[in-house]
Design a protein around this motif. Structure first.
Motif, PDB file in Angstrom:
ATOM      1  N   UNK A   1       0.820  -1.214   0.000  1.00 48.19           N
ATOM      2  CA  UNK A   1       0.000   0.000   0.000  1.00 48.19           C
ATOM      3  C   UNK A   1       0.848   1.254   0.000  1.00 48.19           C
ATOM      4  N   UNK A   2       2.093   1.140   0.392  1.00 49.90           N
ATOM      5  CA  UNK A   2       3.010   2.282   0.363  1.00 49.90           C
ATOM      6  C   UNK A   2       4.419   1.754   0.643  1.00 49.90           C
ATOM      7  N   UNK A   3       5.371   2.668   0.645  1.00 52.80           N
ATOM      8  CA  UNK A   3       6.754   2.240   0.834  1.00 52.80           C
ATOM      9  C   UNK A   3       7.031   1.801   2.267  1.00 52.80           C
ATOM     10  N   UNK A   4       6.260   2.340   3.209  1.00 51.86           N
ATOM     11  CA  UNK A   4       6.458   1.905   4.595  1.00 51.86           C
ATOM     12  C   UNK A   4       6.135   0.422   4.721  1.00 51.86           C
ATOM     13  N   UNK A   5       5.016   0.049   4.135  1.00 47.10           N
ATOM     14  CA  UNK A   5       4.626  -1.356   4.192  1.00 47.10           C
ATOM     15  C   UNK A   5       5.622  -2.216   3.412  1.00 47.10           C
ATOM     16  N   UNK A   6       6.122  -1.699   2.284  1.00 45.27           N
ATOM     17  CA  UNK A   6       7.087  -2.477   1.490  1.00 45.27           C
ATOM     18  C   UNK A   6       8.290  -2.857   2.341  1.00 45.27           C
ATOM     19  N   UNK A   7       8.893  -1.869   2.958  1.00 44.20           N
ATOM     20  CA  UNK A   7      10.106  -2.172   3.720  1.00 44.20           C
ATOM     21  C   UNK A   7       9.752  -2.972   4.978  1.00 44.20           C
ATOM     22  N   UNK A   8       8.557  -2.744   5.535  1.00 42.47           N
ATOM     23  CA  UNK A   8       8.121  -3.539   6.687  1.00 42.47           C
ATOM     24  C   UNK A   8       8.037  -5.020   6.335  1.00 42.47           C
ATOM     25  N   UNK A   9       7.484  -5.301   5.178  1.00 44.28           N
ATOM     26  CA  UNK A   9       7.378  -6.703   4.744  1.00 44.28           C
ATOM     27  C   UNK A   9       8.752  -7.304   4.500  1.00 44.28           C
ATOM     28  N   UNK A  10       9.624  -6.516   3.912  1.00 44.45           N
ATOM     29  CA  UNK A  10      10.986  -7.000   3.658  1.00 44.45           C
ATOM     30  C   UNK A  10      11.655  -7.360   4.986  1.00 44.45           C
ATOM     31  N   UNK A  11      11.500  -6.488   5.963  1.00 44.54           N
ATOM     32  CA  UNK A  11      12.129  -6.716   7.261  1.00 44.54           C
ATOM     33  C   UNK A  11      11.509  -7.939   7.956  1.00 44.54           C
ATOM     34  N   UNK A  12      10.185  -8.060   7.864  1.00 43.74           N
ATOM     35  CA  UNK A  12       9.521  -9.211   8.472  1.00 43.74           C
ATOM     36  C   UNK A  12       9.979 -10.517   7.837  1.00 43.74           C
TER      37      UNK A  12
END
Lengths: 612, 351
Positions: free
Chosen positions: A269-280
């Motif tokens: 949904x946005x870049x915050x979620x993108x990097x959050x998923x990568x980190x998870x």
């Protein structure tokens, strides 16, 4: 009237078009045909942030000598866009050529008398031949390619073969395209003076090199690097990286027996979620990445600090564009160096990789995952729009079959069962890198709590100053270890000893190398060092120490790499001279040569005595 | 040191589950929340649910954001990996973790500030995607750690501790979860463990995005007269639509209720939910009716609790993405890297 430019296999053609008119594929056909004739080309698309109706340019540099950077200047302008006519005409080199659609008469005042004018009634030819409006538009592009083939004495067979390849599977389109091609060629041969002073001659200078975009190469690098999770948010100029990853995955990562995927791609949904998923995902032991550009890097800051502080691997492909803010979304810059190197609040430092071309996008794209796992930290692969979205001629991609993924320090169930001491932030090897465990490894041992708050060596929440300092110091030690792991810089020594050096990186490289040759021809000798990673290793320190004056060439306003050099290595600021190009177009050989020659001249001037 | 480990010693005759664990094996560190905090009751309910489900603690991953509620994963399941991420961003971290290893159980613990304000977007999108997880919002209508500011779930017209009235409309997390496509939606109350534990168990067994809104009063900042999230208010206005018994397949099913008062639903994994109806005409399988019911009863000042919606045939994100059975974090070179011959063919296509 200057003499018409005369050159074989060494000139610049620029196409001025309206975007959405189908010109891109015709122009690419032109560039590829020259490659097929064995002559290197460098092509660059200069496009607007728009889908239809705004000006777009396609610049093709033909260089048998293999110069793949932008040279600067235009020898032949194919002026197909009335909106940009004046600036296009102006950009032609004296003695150069202007090819235009002469259907409607143009006032004399809008031409120049120091260039060669070649008019061809393209619209009239199209209107005579085709009734359908879309056909008139599309075939006009092919017709002018046909005309250029005659004007530049190109090999028709190469173009015809490419058309056949392009429309393979849609065979009924081949014949009409060939017909349009010949129509243009025949008209030019009959009515225009062919060939011009500039022409293409078959050669053997391409070798086994390939022609591809950095974004596609980086995505394939991620695939070869073992990435299984890609989370991204659409943003120019990085979207085609994630889309290329999807394409490569469909080709290489579908389980043949079950038809199921060994990859997961999430458009977040946005870049915050993108990097959050990568980190998870990386926390849980998968290799994961995101692709973004400057605005996305800004949005990811908080999470990047978490990944740094909690020590979680992550790979970020930053395809840089013109900033700040929305900036120039479809133009190139190297302007995210500092926002990546020091991403997030508090004391942070991040590892950066600087690929010079698509081949290195592939190599560093794969390497980034080994580094991320080894160092347990975010790794930034710093592409830019020029490398990412343009097709570059580069060495073929290679893969060593013996290569294995370096998953870094991961304690297994067997290690834990054997009673190995586990402390998530315990520096057992003295390199600042602790061991981690994947969730779910062992029923009783190795579980820990990951957090962005301060913790002790055993990952327990702590607000003790001593625990905090201990951890921050270990992170610095780990960053020192990173210096030994990032790709080493590549030296390009001058032909004779010199006190002048130049540092450069990324997409600047081909223009820089050509500039070094050009300067050498003027008697100006500089040792070059191409940086490939941050943190800077000993080689960089030695290079600066061993030169009196070092130029730092980069594509941003504030000399960001120079700032990084000054802050990280403590160099004398006076020693590092910035050479900056940041108008959004790729840096040119002429710009660099001129800037360095000028500055050296200025340095040699005896300073005036200060009057009191 | 603000971390207090709980002593591992326990009474030798504590009951054990099928794995030989006592409930103590599902506990975490000593809670540092205020005495009487509703969140501690939820932690205890999670401990009980996992113990009774015979789950190996290390096969559970617990993730949270920032806030009082997000601190709680430290206080349960000490043998599980935990991740206290950044404010409002637990859903994305959990989504990524779930993609990396589909075999673990994912508990996402969040609060009303974390999920209804800063993290509303991530809450929405993780639910939309059908991530297989239990998403628990420990909902107290207030920012506790920063000392008593209203959160976005505070009801319009409710008062804070200093008597200031909230003028913003409130966000109803359950209605949003229904709207976003959660396939398991429930609301409970931290003070009603009998209701909460079976709901947690059913949510854990559910294959898809399970959302649990647990009203959990804040004893420090939101338990006064004029609050609609106080123990007293919720007890007075709690209207359960059903009571749930959760039964794993291993247990025999005995139906000894009046016809029409009990509904038995079997989930994907074989687990059985026995719903004792309280509101006779409430249909847990009708998303739109559930949304209407919540709006109507909510307007009447009731706090509707129970299992509010269930799609027992739901799919999860891995199903939509058609991913392989084997967890991604176990795939090796042979499964991931095409090799040099493929690369040469790739090169050849670019000449």
């Amino acid at each position: 009237m200057p003499k018409p430019i005369a050159a074989v296999n060494d000139f610049v053609v620029k196409f001025a078009n309206v975007n959405g008119s189908g010109s891109a594929s015709a122009n690419q056909l032109f560039a590829k045909a020259i490659l097929r004739m064995g002559v290197p080309v460098a092509s660059r698309n200069i496009f607007p942030s728009n889908i239809q109706g705004l000006p777009t340019w396609f610049e093709v540099r033909i260089s048998e000598a293999g110069h793949l950077g932008r040279r600067g200047g235009v020898d032949l302008m194919v002026a197909m866009n009335p909106q940009t006519w004046d600036q296009d005409v102006k950009s032609v080199e004296p003695g150069g050529y202007l090819f235009y659609d002469s259907t409607k008469p143009m006032p004399l005042a809008r031409f120049r008398d120091d260039i060669q004018i070649i008019g061809m009634p393209l619209t009239e030819i199209c209107n005579r031949q085709y009734t359908d409006a879309r056909q008139r538009q599309l075939f006009k592009n092919i017709i002018y390619i046909g005309a250029l083939s005659a004007l530049l004495d190109m090999d028709m067979a190469a173009i015809e073969t490419l058309i056949g390849e392009q429309f393979k599977g849609k065979d009924k389109l081949i014949q009409p395209n060939l017909q349009a091609l010949h129509m243009g060629r025949d008209y030019a041969l009959a009515h225009l003076s062919c060939p011009l002073g500039i022409s293409v001659r078959r050669s053997d200078a391409v070798g086994d090199r390939i022609y591809l975009e950095g974004n596609s190469a980086a995505a394939l690098g991620a695939l070869y690097g073992g990435a299984t999770v890609c989370a991204w948010y659409p943003i120019t100029p990085s979207s085609s990286l994630a889309e290329a990853f999807a394409r490569h995955c469909r080709r290489y990562r579908v389980d043949a027996a079950t038809g199921r995927n060994r990859f997961a791609i999430i458009q977040a949904e946005d870049e915050l979620a993108s990097i959050g998923m990568v980190i998870g995902a990386a926390w849980n032991g998968a290799r994961a990445f995101t692709a973004t550009s400057g605005p996305g890097i800004s949005l990811m800051q908080e999470f990047l600090g978490l990944a740094y502080f909690a020590e979680i691997p992550a790979v970020i492909f930053d395809v840089q564009r013109g900033g700040p803010s929305t900036g120039m979304p479809t133009r190139t810059q190297q302007a995210d160096i500092l926002s990546c190197a020091y991403a997030s609040h508090g004391d942070t430092k991040h590892v950066l990789l600087f690929p010079e071309d698509p081949r290195e996008c592939f190599e560093m794209g794969a390497l980034a995952f080994d580094l991320a796992d080894r160092l347990q930290t975010p790794i930034f692969v710093m592409l830019d729009l020029d490398i990412g979205m343009n097709e570059w001629l580069c060495e073929p991609l290679r893969w060593d079959e013996a290569r294995r993924m370096d998953r870094g320090k991961v304690m297994t169930a067997a290690d834990l069962e054997a009673g190995k001491e586990f402390g998530r932030y315990l520096d057992v090897d003295g390199d600042g890198i602790p061991y981690r465990t994947y969730p779910g490894t062992h029923p009783a041992r190795g579980a820990f709590f990951t957090r962005g708050t301060t913790k002790n060596r055993h990952a327990r929440y702590s607000e003790e100053g001593a625990d905090y300092v201990d951890n921050m110091q270990r992170l610095l030690k780990k960053f020192d270890t990173a210096k030994t792991l990032v790709p080493k810089p590549v030296a390009r020594p001058a032909k004779q000893p010199t006190g002048h050096g130049v540092l450069y990186f990324g997409s600047t490289t081909p223009a820089m190398h050509e500039a070094l040759d050009a300067l050498e021809a003027q008697g100006i000798h500089l040792d070059g060092l191409r940086l490939r990673g941050f943190p800077f290793g000993q080689e960089v320190l030695d290079f600066v120490a061993s030169h009196e004056q070092v130029f730092v060439v980069e594509q941003n306003r504030d000399a960001q790499l120079r700032t990084l050099l000054l802050s990280e290595a403590g160099f004398d600021a006076a020693k590092l001279t910035p050479v900056l190009h940041y108008d959004g177009t790729p840096i040119t050989e002429r710009f660099i040569s001129h800037a360095i020659a000028e500055r050296l001249r200025a340095l040699n001037v005896t300073p005036l005595r200060k009057t009191i | 040191m603000t971390y207090i480990a709980k002593p591992k010693l326990h009474h030798p005759k504590l009951p054990t589950n099928k794995l030989g664990f006592t409930h103590r094996d599902y506990e975490g560190a000593v809670s540092t929340l205020c005495a009487g905090c509703g969140h501690d009751s939820i932690s205890a309910a999670i401990v009980q649910a996992c113990f009774e489900l015979d789950l190996p603690p290390h096969r559970i991953a617990k993730l949270s954001g920032i806030g009082c509620s997000s601190k709680t994963p430290t206080y349960f399941l000490g043998a599980s990996h935990g991740f206290n991420s950044v404010h409002g961003r637990m859903p994305s971290v959990l989504t990524g973790a779930n993609l990396a290893n589909r075999d673990l159980i994912y508990l996402g613990v969040s609060g009303d500030g974390d999920s209804a304000s800063i993290g509303l977007g991530q809450f929405a999108h993780s639910i939309r995607r059908g991530v297989n997880m239990v998403y628990i919002v420990e909902n107290n209508g207030v920012y506790g750690l920063t000392k008593g500011q209203f959160s976005a779930t505070a009801d319009k017209g409710s008062k804070n501790k200093r008597g200031v009235m909230n003028t913003d409309s409130s966000i109803d997390m359950v209605s949003m979860a229904l709207q976003f496509g959660a396939s398991f939606v429930a609301r409970s109350f931290s003070g009603d463990k009998d209701q909460l534990v079976p709901l947690l168990k059913a949510a854990i067994a559910h294959d898809g995005a399970a959302f649990l809104d647990v009203i959990s009063p804040c004893v420090a900042f939101n338990n006064h007269l004029g609050s609609t999230k106080s123990f007293d208010f919720v007890r007075e206005h709690n209207e359960a639509v059903n009571r749930l018994d959760f039964i794993t397949t291993r247990e025999p099913i005995r139906v000894d209720y009046q016809p029409g008062t009990v509904e038995v639903v079997t989930q994907h994994d074989g687990s059985v939910l026995r719903l004792r109806k309280v509101a006779a005409d409430y249909d847990v399988h009708n998303r739109i009716a559930a949304m209407n019911y919540l709006q109507e009863r909510g307007a009447a000042g009731e706090v509707v609790t129970g299992l509010l919606y269930l799609d027992a045939e739901a799919h999860d994100l891995h199903g939509y993405l058609n991913t392989v059975e084997k967890p991604f974090n176990e795939l090796g070179e042979a499964e991931l890297i095409p090799g040099s011959e493929s690369l040469e063919r790739f090169n050849q296509s670019l000449r």
